[in-house]
Design a protein around this motif. Sequence first.
Motif, PDB file in Angstrom:
ATOM      1  N   CYS A 136      24.424  33.867 -29.204  1.00 61.52           N
ATOM      2  CA  CYS A 136      24.892  34.197 -30.557  1.00 61.52           C
ATOM      3  C   CYS A 136      26.420  34.304 -30.618  1.00 61.52           C
ATOM      4  CB  CYS A 136      24.263  35.502 -31.038  1.00 61.52           C
ATOM      5  SG  CYS A 136      22.504  35.351 -31.383  1.00 61.52           S
ATOM      6  N   GLU A 137      27.013  34.895 -29.591  1.00 60.79           N
ATOM      7  CA  GLU A 137      28.466  35.083 -29.568  1.00 60.79           C
ATOM      8  C   GLU A 137      29.224  33.772 -29.429  1.00 60.79           C
ATOM      9  OE1 GLU A 137      29.310  37.859 -26.437  1.00 60.79           O
ATOM     10  OE2 GLU A 137      28.313  39.505 -27.495  1.00 60.79           O
ATOM     11  N   THR A 138      28.689  32.833 -28.654  1.00 58.20           N
ATOM     12  CA  THR A 138      29.430  31.597 -28.367  1.00 58.20           C
ATOM     13  C   THR A 138      29.099  30.458 -29.317  1.00 58.20           C
ATOM     14  OG1 THR A 138      27.756  30.765 -26.826  1.00 58.20           O
ATOM     15  CG2 THR A 138      29.548  32.155 -25.914  1.00 58.20           C
ATOM     16  N   GLY A 139      27.899  30.470 -29.887  1.00 53.41           N
ATOM     17  CA  GLY A 139      27.494  29.367 -30.746  1.00 53.41           C
ATOM     18  C   GLY A 139      27.045  28.131 -29.970  1.00 53.41           C
ATOM     19  N   GLU A 140      27.017  28.215 -28.640  1.00 55.97           N
ATOM     20  CA  GLU A 140      26.505  27.098 -27.837  1.00 55.97           C
ATOM     21  C   GLU A 140      25.008  26.960 -28.103  1.00 55.97           C
ATOM     22  OE1 GLU A 140      27.462  27.269 -23.629  1.00 55.97           O
ATOM     23  OE2 GLU A 140      29.205  28.522 -24.092  1.00 55.97           O
ATOM     24  N   ASP A 141      24.469  25.765 -27.840  1.00 56.61           N
ATOM     25  CA  ASP A 141      23.026  25.654 -28.032  1.00 56.61           C
ATOM     26  C   ASP A 141      22.311  26.322 -26.855  1.00 56.61           C
ATOM     27  OD1 ASP A 141      23.665  22.603 -26.942  1.00 56.61           O
ATOM     28  OD2 ASP A 141      21.713  23.322 -26.255  1.00 56.61           O
ATOM     29  N   LEU A 142      21.177  26.914 -27.138  1.00 56.93           N
ATOM     30  CA  LEU A 142      20.457  27.734 -26.179  1.00 56.93           C
ATOM     31  C   LEU A 142      20.063  26.965 -24.913  1.00 56.93           C
ATOM     32  CD1 LEU A 142      19.392  30.521 -25.497  1.00 56.93           C
ATOM     33  CD2 LEU A 142      17.340  29.990 -26.856  1.00 56.93           C
ATOM     34  N   PRO A 143      19.544  25.742 -25.016  1.00 53.88           N
ATOM     35  CA  PRO A 143      19.236  25.018 -23.782  1.00 53.88           C
ATOM     36  C   PRO A 143      20.462  24.834 -22.878  1.00 53.88           C
ATOM     37  CG  PRO A 143      18.106  24.004 -25.608  1.00 53.88           C
ATOM     38  CD  PRO A 143      19.054  25.020 -26.205  1.00 53.88           C
ATOM     39  N   SER A 144      21.625  24.599 -23.459  1.00 52.95           N
ATOM     40  CA  SER A 144      22.843  24.446 -22.652  1.00 52.95           C
ATOM     41  C   SER A 144      23.220  25.738 -21.952  1.00 52.95           C
ATOM     42  CB  SER A 144      24.015  23.984 -23.527  1.00 52.95           C
ATOM     43  OG  SER A 144      23.797  22.686 -23.991  1.00 52.95           O
ATOM     44  N   VAL A 145      23.044  26.858 -22.634  1.00 53.25           N
ATOM     45  CA  VAL A 145      23.336  28.158 -22.023  1.00 53.25           C
ATOM     46  C   VAL A 145      22.400  28.376 -20.829  1.00 53.25           C
ATOM     47  CG1 VAL A 145      23.254  30.668 -22.357  1.00 53.25           C
ATOM     48  CG2 VAL A 145      24.251  29.207 -24.135  1.00 53.25           C
ATOM     49  N   ILE A 146      21.130  28.131 -21.023  1.00 54.70           N
ATOM     50  CA  ILE A 146      20.151  28.345 -19.953  1.00 54.70           C
ATOM     51  C   ILE A 146      20.412  27.391 -18.787  1.00 54.70           C
ATOM     52  CG2 ILE A 146      17.697  28.146 -19.364  1.00 54.70           C
ATOM     53  CD1 ILE A 146      17.143  29.316 -22.197  1.00 54.70           C
ATOM     54  N   ARG A 147      20.726  26.162 -19.086  1.00 52.94           N
ATOM     55  CA  ARG A 147      21.042  25.175 -18.038  1.00 52.94           C
ATOM     56  C   ARG A 147      22.244  25.636 -17.219  1.00 52.94           C
ATOM     57  NH1 ARG A 147      19.883  19.621 -18.041  1.00 52.94           N
ATOM     58  NH2 ARG A 147      21.249  18.408 -16.718  1.00 52.94           N
ATOM     59  N   HIS A 148      23.274  26.123 -17.895  1.00 54.49           N
ATOM     60  CA  HIS A 148      24.477  26.610 -17.229  1.00 54.49           C
ATOM     61  C   HIS A 148      24.134  27.778 -16.292  1.00 54.49           C
ATOM     62  CE1 HIS A 148      28.716  27.690 -16.734  1.00 54.49           C
ATOM     63  NE2 HIS A 148      28.333  28.941 -16.929  1.00 54.49           N
TER      64      HIS A 148
END
Length: 135
Positions: free
Chosen positions: A99-111
């Motif tokens: 929510c804070e970064t606005g990145e897409d959730l799959p990308s966050v989890i992948r990272h």
Amino acid sequence: MSRVIPHHSTPPSSADLETIAATEFAEIPEELRRYAADVVIRVEDFPDEDVEREMDLESPFDLLGLYRGLAQETHAFGGIPSQVDMIFLYRRPILDYWCETGEDLPSVIRHVLIHEIGHHFGLSDDDMERIEDEE
């Protein structure tokens, strides 16, 4: 690669994150995925109190994930595992970060997956950044 961001009217559940994590793990480059071929991915809302103490966290929101498993040397020398390697993904901190970064959730989890595997097996931040950039 274009990603479809699912619409959520409620926060994604642990099951949602497990599904995304399984998909993202399968997409991680083989050079990294081979280190953790048998890893189990588990989603918890927060790290437990022992992890908070061990990691000296100021807040349970400070940790997005954690790799728990055998030492790198045990894998390298063909040791017999006495426990299952696991990657814990911490749902609430991940959702806050998302929510804070606005990145897409799959990308966050992948990272998070890439960094947990990489740190556990001794890869440098530069190595992991190169792996993420090559995708």
